[in-house]
Design a protein around this motif. Structure first.
Motif, mmCIF file in Angstrom:
data_model
loop_
_atom_site.group_PDB
_atom_site.id
_atom_site.type_symbol
_atom_site.label_atom_id
_atom_site.label_comp_id
_atom_site.label_asym_id
_atom_site.label_seq_id
_atom_site.Cartn_x
_atom_site.Cartn_y
_atom_site.Cartn_z
ATOM 1 N N PRO A 38 84.512 16.281 59.220
ATOM 2 C CA PRO A 38 84.252 17.676 59.590
ATOM 3 C C PRO A 38 83.329 18.359 58.587
ATOM 4 C CG PRO A 38 86.586 17.161 59.761
ATOM 5 C CD PRO A 38 85.940 16.001 59.070
ATOM 6 N N CYS A 39 82.696 19.425 59.029
ATOM 7 C CA CYS A 39 81.629 20.046 58.239
ATOM 8 C C CYS A 39 82.097 20.692 56.951
ATOM 9 C CB CYS A 39 80.879 21.081 59.081
ATOM 10 S SG CYS A 39 81.925 22.424 59.697
ATOM 11 N N ASP A 40 83.372 21.068 56.831
ATOM 12 C CA ASP A 40 83.810 21.746 55.616
ATOM 13 C C ASP A 40 84.063 20.781 54.464
ATOM 14 O OD1 ASP A 40 86.013 20.555 56.710
ATOM 15 O OD2 ASP A 40 87.346 22.287 56.452
ATOM 16 N N GLU A 41 83.780 19.488 54.663
ATOM 17 C CA GLU A 41 84.023 18.497 53.619
ATOM 18 C C GLU A 41 82.737 17.878 53.078
ATOM 19 O OE1 GLU A 41 86.741 15.631 55.098
ATOM 20 O OE2 GLU A 41 88.415 17.026 55.206
ATOM 21 N N VAL A 42 81.581 18.408 53.475
ATOM 22 C CA VAL A 42 80.305 17.863 53.016
ATOM 23 C C VAL A 42 79.409 19.008 52.560
ATOM 24 C CG1 VAL A 42 80.423 15.864 54.537
ATOM 25 C CG2 VAL A 42 79.333 17.931 55.340
ATOM 26 N N PRO A 43 78.367 18.712 51.783
ATOM 27 C CA PRO A 43 77.487 19.778 51.299
ATOM 28 C C PRO A 43 76.844 20.565 52.428
ATOM 29 C CG PRO A 43 77.082 17.722 50.127
ATOM 30 C CD PRO A 43 78.008 17.392 51.261
ATOM 31 N N GLN A 44 76.660 21.853 52.174
ATOM 32 C CA GLN A 44 75.996 22.714 53.156
ATOM 33 C C GLN A 44 74.587 22.207 53.419
ATOM 34 O OE1 GLN A 44 76.563 26.337 54.143
ATOM 35 N NE2 GLN A 44 78.763 26.122 53.867
ATOM 36 N N GLY A 45 74.147 22.321 54.658
ATOM 37 C CA GLY A 45 72.796 21.910 55.014
ATOM 38 C C GLY A 45 72.660 20.469 55.404
ATOM 39 N N ALA A 46 73.760 19.700 55.321
ATOM 40 C CA ALA A 46 73.692 18.287 55.709
ATOM 41 C C ALA A 46 73.472 18.174 57.213
ATOM 42 C CB ALA A 46 74.978 17.563 55.305
ATOM 43 N N ARG A 47 72.791 17.111 57.617
ATOM 44 C CA ARG A 47 72.482 16.899 59.031
ATOM 45 C C ARG A 47 73.696 16.335 59.770
ATOM 46 N NH1 ARG A 47 68.062 12.357 61.072
ATOM 47 N NH2 ARG A 47 68.583 12.403 63.309
ATOM 48 N N PRO A 48 74.094 16.932 60.888
ATOM 49 C CA PRO A 48 75.196 16.349 61.660
ATOM 50 C C PRO A 48 74.857 14.924 62.091
ATOM 51 C CG PRO A 48 74.704 18.570 62.433
ATOM 52 C CD PRO A 48 73.591 18.183 61.500
ATOM 53 N N ALA A 49 75.853 14.058 62.015
ATOM 54 C CA ALA A 49 75.653 12.664 62.401
ATOM 55 C C ALA A 49 76.365 12.319 63.697
ATOM 56 C CB ALA A 49 76.155 11.738 61.294
ATOM 57 N N ALA A 50 77.209 13.213 64.187
ATOM 58 C CA ALA A 50 77.965 12.914 65.392
ATOM 59 C C ALA A 50 78.510 14.205 65.993
ATOM 60 C CB ALA A 50 79.112 11.956 65.081
ATOM 61 N N ARG A 51 78.887 14.090 67.254
ATOM 62 C CA ARG A 51 79.551 15.191 67.964
ATOM 63 C C ARG A 51 80.858 14.645 68.521
ATOM 64 N NH1 ARG A 51 79.842 16.778 73.303
ATOM 65 N NH2 ARG A 51 78.379 15.138 73.938
ATOM 66 N N ALA A 52 81.968 15.267 68.126
ATOM 67 C CA ALA A 52 83.275 14.802 68.553
ATOM 68 C C ALA A 52 83.798 15.636 69.717
ATOM 69 C CB ALA A 52 84.271 14.879 67.393
ATOM 70 N N LEU A 53 84.532 14.968 70.616
ATOM 71 C CA LEU A 53 85.198 15.588 71.745
ATOM 72 C C LEU A 53 84.203 16.311 72.651
ATOM 73 C CD1 LEU A 53 88.476 16.742 69.980
ATOM 74 C CD2 LEU A 53 87.908 14.536 71.007
ATOM 75 N N GLY A 54 84.656 17.304 73.418
ATOM 76 C CA GLY A 54 83.788 17.897 74.419
ATOM 77 C C GLY A 54 83.506 16.910 75.544
ATOM 78 N N LEU A 55 82.514 17.218 76.342
ATOM 79 C CA LEU A 55 82.137 16.352 77.466
ATOM 80 C C LEU A 55 80.988 15.429 77.065
ATOM 81 C CD1 LEU A 55 82.300 18.966 80.355
ATOM 82 C CD2 LEU A 55 83.963 17.176 79.829
ATOM 83 N N PRO A 56 80.963 14.232 77.601
ATOM 84 C CA PRO A 56 79.886 13.298 77.238
ATOM 85 C C PRO A 56 78.577 13.651 77.934
ATOM 86 C CG PRO A 56 81.277 12.316 78.908
ATOM 87 C CD PRO A 56 81.927 13.630 78.540
ATOM 88 N N HIS A 57 77.469 13.252 77.313
ATOM 89 C CA HIS A 57 76.146 13.335 77.926
ATOM 90 C C HIS A 57 75.667 11.914 78.147
ATOM 91 C CE1 HIS A 57 76.581 17.368 76.263
ATOM 92 N NE2 HIS A 57 75.612 17.759 77.067
ATOM 93 N N LEU A 58 75.472 11.544 79.405
ATOM 94 C CA LEU A 58 75.130 10.180 79.770
ATOM 95 C C LEU A 58 74.077 10.187 80.873
ATOM 96 C CD1 LEU A 58 78.750 8.724 79.962
ATOM 97 C CD2 LEU A 58 77.008 8.033 78.298
ATOM 98 N N PRO A 59 73.345 9.104 81.044
ATOM 99 C CA PRO A 59 72.440 9.007 82.190
ATOM 100 C C PRO A 59 73.226 9.112 83.494
ATOM 101 C CG PRO A 59 71.960 7.305 80.576
ATOM 102 C CD PRO A 59 73.251 7.936 80.152
ATOM 103 N N GLU A 60 72.592 9.640 84.505
ATOM 104 C CA GLU A 60 73.270 9.826 85.788
ATOM 105 C C GLU A 60 73.713 8.515 86.412
ATOM 106 O OE1 GLU A 60 71.966 13.378 88.290
ATOM 107 O OE2 GLU A 60 70.069 12.766 87.328
ATOM 108 N N ASP A 61 72.994 7.426 86.129
ATOM 109 C CA ASP A 61 73.322 6.159 86.784
ATOM 110 C C ASP A 61 74.338 5.319 86.018
ATOM 111 O OD1 ASP A 61 71.717 5.541 84.652
ATOM 112 O OD2 ASP A 61 70.386 4.180 85.755
ATOM 113 N N VAL A 62 74.865 5.821 84.909
ATOM 114 C CA VAL A 62 75.879 5.080 84.156
ATOM 115 C C VAL A 62 77.251 5.379 84.754
ATOM 116 C CG1 VAL A 62 77.055 4.829 81.943
ATOM 117 C CG2 VAL A 62 74.568 4.972 82.008
#
Length: 239
Positions: A38-62
Motif C-alpha cells: 500500500p502507498c503509505d509504506e513507500v516514499p512519496q512520489g513512487a510510481r504505482p506498480a499495481a492496482r488491487a481489487l476493483g473491476l478488471p480491465h480486459l480485452p472484450e474477446d477474453v
C-alpha cells in the motif's frame, strides 16, 4: 538480491561474529522477491506498480468467469528490473483473477503493452481499487536451520548462526512479507510449493480484503513461468 539487503545481512553477521564465509552461505539460501505494498509504506512520489481489487480491465474477446473476482493487475514495467530470479515480463500487464477463500481456482492473464481493454463487470461485489507499490525484498526458507549453512562448528557458532537467521527475517526490506509477493520462497503453512518441484510466482496474503484466514499461492516450474505459460500455473489456497 537487493544490494542494501545483502549489506544488511553481512553487517548483521559481522555484529554476531559469524565468519563471513558462513554468512555468504546463508545468503545463498535466500531468494529475492518483490512486495506489492500500500502507498503509505513507500516514499512519496513512487510510481504505482499495481492496482488491487476493483473491476478488471480486459480485452472484450477474453473469456473469463464473471464470478471470479479481480485480485490485482500488475504493471510489469514498474517492477524493478534485475531483482527477481524468475522470468518476469519487462512490460505489459498481468491480470490476476482468483477465488481466494475456498477454491483453488484462478487465472493469470498477460496483456502485451498497448493491448486495448474495457472494464469488465462481475457478479461478485468488488471493493474499491487501490494502488500498490513495488518494494524489493528477500525471503528465507521457513525451515532454514543453522546446520544448512555451516558444517560442524561449536555450540556457540551454531547459536550465533541461529540468531543471524532470526535477524535476517526482520531486516528492513522484508517487513512487507504479508503483502502480495512476487517470486521468492513460498510462505506455506502446510504444503510449500518447493516440495512439489515448483517455484512461487506470486502469493496473495491473508487479509480481510484478499481472503481472511487464507493464503493463495500461485506456482509453476521455472520453464512455465519464463515461457509465459500462465494457463498452466497452479493455484493453492491454504487456510
Amino acid at each position: 538480491m537487493n544490494t542494501s539487503v545483502r549489506q544488511a545481512v553481512l553487517q548483521a553477521g559481522r555484529a554476531l561474529a559469524v565468519p563471513e564465509a558462513v554468512t555468504e552461505a546463508l545468503i545463498r539460501r535466500l531468494r529475492p522477491c518483490v512486495y506489492l505494498c500500500p502507498c503509505d509504506e513507500v516514499p512519496q512520489g513512487a510510481r504505482p506498480a499495481a492496482r488491487a481489487l476493483g473491476l478488471p480491465h480486459l480485452p472484450e474477446d477474453v473469456e473469463v468467469p464473471s464470478y471470479r473476482p479481480h485480485v490485482v493487475t500488475i504493471d510489469c514495467a514498474a517492477i524493478p528490473a534485475g531483482v527477481l530470479d524468475i522470468g518476469f515480463p519487462a512490460d505489459g500487464h498481468l491480470v490476476v483473477l482468483a477465488e481466494v477463500s475456498d477454491y483453488d481456482e484462478g487465472d493469470v492473464i498477460y496483456l502485451p503493452a498497448g493491448t486495448q481493454t474495457v472494464q469488465r463487470h462481475s457478479q461478485r461485489k468488488s471493493h474499491d481499487s487501490f494502488p500498490l507499490y513495488a518494494v524489493p525484498g528477500t525471503t528465507a526458507p521457513d525451515d532454514l536451520h543453522w546446520s544448512q549453512v555451516v558444517e560442524g562448528g561449536d555450540a556457540g557458532l551454531a547459536g550465533r548462526v541461529t540468531k543471524l537467521i532470526d535477524e535476517v527475517r526482520e531486516i528492513p526490506g522484508v517487513r512487507w512479507r504479508y503483502d502480495i509477493q512476487l517470486g521468492g520462497h513460498s510462505r506455506a503453512w502446510h504444503n510449500p510449493v518447493e516440495e512439489r518441484g515448483k517455484v512461487l510466482f506470486l502469493s496473495i496474503p491473508e487479509s480481510e480484503l484478499f481472503g481472511d484466514g487464507c493464503i493463495t499461492l500461485v506456482s509453476g516450474t521455472r520453464e512455465q513461468i519464463a515461457e509465459r505459460r500462465y494457463d498452466e500455473l497452479e493455484f493453492d489456497v491454504e487456510s
